[in-house]
Design a protein around this motif. Structure first.
Motif, PDB file in Angstrom:
ATOM      1  N   ARG A   1       3.411   0.545   2.989  1.00 17.57           N
ATOM      2  CA  ARG A   1       3.157  -0.493   3.988  1.00 17.57           C
ATOM      3  C   ARG A   1       3.136  -1.830   3.266  1.00 17.57           C
ATOM      4  O   ARG A   1       2.449  -1.980   2.251  1.00 17.57           O
ATOM      5  CB  ARG A   1       1.819  -0.254   4.681  1.00 17.57           C
ATOM      6  CG  ARG A   1       1.839   0.948   5.584  1.00 17.57           C
ATOM      7  CD  ARG A   1       0.537   1.045   6.396  1.00 17.57           C
ATOM      8  NE  ARG A   1       0.547   2.260   7.167  1.00 17.57           N
ATOM      9  CZ  ARG A   1      -0.037   3.394   6.793  1.00 17.57           C
ATOM     10  NH1 ARG A   1      -0.698   3.456   5.659  1.00 17.57           N
ATOM     11  NH2 ARG A   1       0.029   4.457   7.562  1.00 17.57           N
ATOM     12  N   TYR A   2       3.904  -2.775   3.767  1.00 17.71           N
ATOM     13  CA  TYR A   2       3.936  -4.130   3.216  1.00 17.71           C
ATOM     14  C   TYR A   2       3.188  -5.044   4.172  1.00 17.71           C
ATOM     15  O   TYR A   2       3.378  -4.976   5.376  1.00 17.71           O
ATOM     16  CB  TYR A   2       5.366  -4.646   3.093  1.00 17.71           C
ATOM     17  CG  TYR A   2       6.165  -4.119   1.931  1.00 17.71           C
ATOM     18  CD1 TYR A   2       5.898  -2.891   1.351  1.00 17.71           C
ATOM     19  CD2 TYR A   2       7.217  -4.857   1.429  1.00 17.71           C
ATOM     20  CE1 TYR A   2       6.655  -2.423   0.298  1.00 17.71           C
ATOM     21  CE2 TYR A   2       7.980  -4.390   0.378  1.00 17.71           C
ATOM     22  CZ  TYR A   2       7.695  -3.180  -0.192  1.00 17.71           C
ATOM     23  OH  TYR A   2       8.450  -2.722  -1.227  1.00 17.71           O
TER      24      TYR A   2
ATOM     25  N   SER B   1       0.859  -1.184   0.000  1.00 14.86           N
ATOM     26  CA  SER B   1       0.000   0.000   0.000  1.00 14.86           C
ATOM     27  C   SER B   1       0.890   1.226   0.000  1.00 14.86           C
ATOM     28  O   SER B   1       1.649   1.446   0.949  1.00 14.86           O
ATOM     29  CB  SER B   1      -0.886   0.027   1.250  1.00 14.86           C
ATOM     30  OG  SER B   1      -1.702  -1.107   1.300  1.00 14.86           O
ATOM     31  N   HIS B   2       0.804   2.012  -1.046  1.00 13.57           N
ATOM     32  CA  HIS B   2       1.592   3.242  -1.141  1.00 13.57           C
ATOM     33  C   HIS B   2       1.027   4.277  -0.177  1.00 13.57           C
ATOM     34  O   HIS B   2      -0.181   4.487  -0.122  1.00 13.57           O
ATOM     35  CB  HIS B   2       1.539   3.769  -2.575  1.00 13.57           C
ATOM     36  CG  HIS B   2       2.242   5.062  -2.758  1.00 13.57           C
ATOM     37  ND1 HIS B   2       1.576   6.253  -2.820  1.00 13.57           N
ATOM     38  CD2 HIS B   2       3.557   5.344  -2.874  1.00 13.57           C
ATOM     39  CE1 HIS B   2       2.461   7.228  -2.983  1.00 13.57           C
ATOM     40  NE2 HIS B   2       3.665   6.700  -3.017  1.00 13.57           N
ATOM     41  N   VAL B   3       1.885   4.926   0.602  1.00 13.45           N
ATOM     42  CA  VAL B   3       1.462   5.969   1.529  1.00 13.45           C
ATOM     43  C   VAL B   3       1.736   7.334   0.919  1.00 13.45           C
ATOM     44  O   VAL B   3       0.833   8.153   0.776  1.00 13.45           O
ATOM     45  CB  VAL B   3       2.152   5.824   2.907  1.00 13.45           C
ATOM     46  CG1 VAL B   3       1.761   6.966   3.832  1.00 13.45           C
ATOM     47  CG2 VAL B   3       1.811   4.484   3.523  1.00 13.45           C
ATOM     48  N   ARG B   4       2.989   7.596   0.556  1.00 18.59           N
ATOM     49  CA  ARG B   4       3.298   8.862  -0.109  1.00 18.59           C
ATOM     50  C   ARG B   4       4.693   8.826  -0.704  1.00 18.59           C
ATOM     51  O   ARG B   4       5.531   8.015  -0.327  1.00 18.59           O
ATOM     52  CB  ARG B   4       3.159  10.048   0.831  1.00 18.59           C
ATOM     53  CG  ARG B   4       4.224  10.144   1.892  1.00 18.59           C
ATOM     54  CD  ARG B   4       3.982  11.353   2.778  1.00 18.59           C
ATOM     55  NE  ARG B   4       5.061  11.520   3.716  1.00 18.59           N
ATOM     56  CZ  ARG B   4       5.500  12.681   4.138  1.00 18.59           C
ATOM     57  NH1 ARG B   4       4.949  13.788   3.712  1.00 18.59           N
ATOM     58  NH2 ARG B   4       6.490  12.750   5.004  1.00 18.59           N
TER      59      ARG B   4
ATOM     60  N   ILE C   1      10.521   2.448   3.841  1.00 21.20           N
ATOM     61  CA  ILE C   1      10.958   3.709   3.244  1.00 21.20           C
ATOM     62  C   ILE C   1      11.966   3.367   2.164  1.00 21.20           C
ATOM     63  O   ILE C   1      12.918   2.620   2.405  1.00 21.20           O
ATOM     64  CB  ILE C   1      11.620   4.643   4.292  1.00 21.20           C
ATOM     65  CG1 ILE C   1      10.660   4.960   5.432  1.00 21.20           C
ATOM     66  CG2 ILE C   1      12.146   5.913   3.619  1.00 21.20           C
ATOM     67  CD1 ILE C   1       9.419   5.715   5.027  1.00 21.20           C
ATOM     68  N   ALA C   2      11.767   3.878   0.968  1.00 18.29           N
ATOM     69  CA  ALA C   2      12.680   3.637  -0.144  1.00 18.29           C
ATOM     70  C   ALA C   2      13.187   4.980  -0.657  1.00 18.29           C
ATOM     71  O   ALA C   2      12.385   5.862  -0.976  1.00 18.29           O
ATOM     72  CB  ALA C   2      11.984   2.876  -1.255  1.00 18.29           C
ATOM     73  N   ILE C   3      14.484   5.132  -0.716  1.00 20.07           N
ATOM     74  CA  ILE C   3      15.100   6.342  -1.262  1.00 20.07           C
ATOM     75  C   ILE C   3      15.601   6.001  -2.658  1.00 20.07           C
ATOM     76  O   ILE C   3      16.402   5.077  -2.829  1.00 20.07           O
ATOM     77  CB  ILE C   3      16.254   6.833  -0.375  1.00 20.07           C
ATOM     78  CG1 ILE C   3      15.726   7.135   1.023  1.00 20.07           C
ATOM     79  CG2 ILE C   3      16.929   8.057  -0.997  1.00 20.07           C
ATOM     80  CD1 ILE C   3      16.802   7.368   2.051  1.00 20.07           C
TER      81      ILE C   3
ATOM     82  N   ASP D   1       0.536 -12.051   7.691  1.00 25.15           N
ATOM     83  CA  ASP D   1       0.561 -12.619   9.040  1.00 25.15           C
ATOM     84  C   ASP D   1       0.045 -11.652  10.098  1.00 25.15           C
ATOM     85  O   ASP D   1       0.155 -11.911  11.289  1.00 25.15           O
ATOM     86  CB  ASP D   1       1.972 -13.075   9.409  1.00 25.15           C
ATOM     87  CG  ASP D   1       2.961 -11.930   9.537  1.00 25.15           C
ATOM     88  OD1 ASP D   1       2.580 -10.763   9.261  1.00 25.15           O
ATOM     89  OD2 ASP D   1       4.115 -12.198   9.911  1.00 25.15           O
ATOM     90  N   GLY D   2      -0.497 -10.500   9.671  1.00 29.28           N
ATOM     91  CA  GLY D   2      -1.058  -9.545  10.618  1.00 29.28           C
ATOM     92  C   GLY D   2      -0.068  -8.529  11.150  1.00 29.28           C
ATOM     93  O   GLY D   2      -0.415  -7.704  11.983  1.00 29.28           O
ATOM     94  N   THR D   3       1.182  -8.571  10.689  1.00 27.54           N
ATOM     95  CA  THR D   3       2.197  -7.612  11.130  1.00 27.54           C
ATOM     96  C   THR D   3       2.586  -6.736   9.943  1.00 27.54           C
ATOM     97  O   THR D   3       3.406  -7.147   9.121  1.00 27.54           O
ATOM     98  CB  THR D   3       3.449  -8.333  11.668  1.00 27.54           C
ATOM     99  OG1 THR D   3       3.065  -9.236  12.686  1.00 27.54           O
ATOM    100  CG2 THR D   3       4.452  -7.338  12.221  1.00 27.54           C
ATOM    101  N   PRO D   4       1.997  -5.557   9.820  1.00 29.78           N
ATOM    102  CA  PRO D   4       2.359  -4.695   8.691  1.00 29.78           C
ATOM    103  C   PRO D   4       3.755  -4.099   8.889  1.00 29.78           C
ATOM    104  O   PRO D   4       4.134  -3.733   9.997  1.00 29.78           O
ATOM    105  CB  PRO D   4       1.287  -3.605   8.710  1.00 29.78           C
ATOM    106  CG  PRO D   4       0.852  -3.545  10.142  1.00 29.78           C
ATOM    107  CD  PRO D   4       0.997  -4.944  10.679  1.00 29.78           C
TER     108      PRO D   4
END
Length: 73
Positions: free
Chosen positions: A27-28, A11-14, A39-41, A32-35
């Motif tokens: 958010r990946y 899910s792209h945030v910004r 952060i990618a530069i 398993d319920g743990t998002p």
């Protein structure tokens, strides 16, 4: 090499940046319920991505000694 058995839903945030340097927050979810927060530069040259640096982490409660620095949102 070990590989994860499933590819995460993403899910792209910004994304922010300008010129040749951009940063994206996503958010990946591996199911398993743990998002995981990611952060990618991205560093670009000549209109192409030349390098990507990614940092993965998941949320955690602030240590007791620093709760006065935390603002719950």
């Amino acid at each position: 090499a070990t590989t994860h058995p499933t590819f995460p839903s993403v899910s792209h945030v910004r994304t922010v940046g300008e010129g040749e340097v951009w940063a994206s927050h996503a958010r990946y979810d591996y199911g398993d319920g743990t998002p995981w927060q990611v952060i990618a530069i991205q560093e670009c040259r000549d209109g192409r991505i030349a390098r990507i640096t990614e940092v993965f982490g998941n949320r955690f409660e602030a240590a007791g000694w620093r709760t006065h620095l935390v603002e719950r949102i």
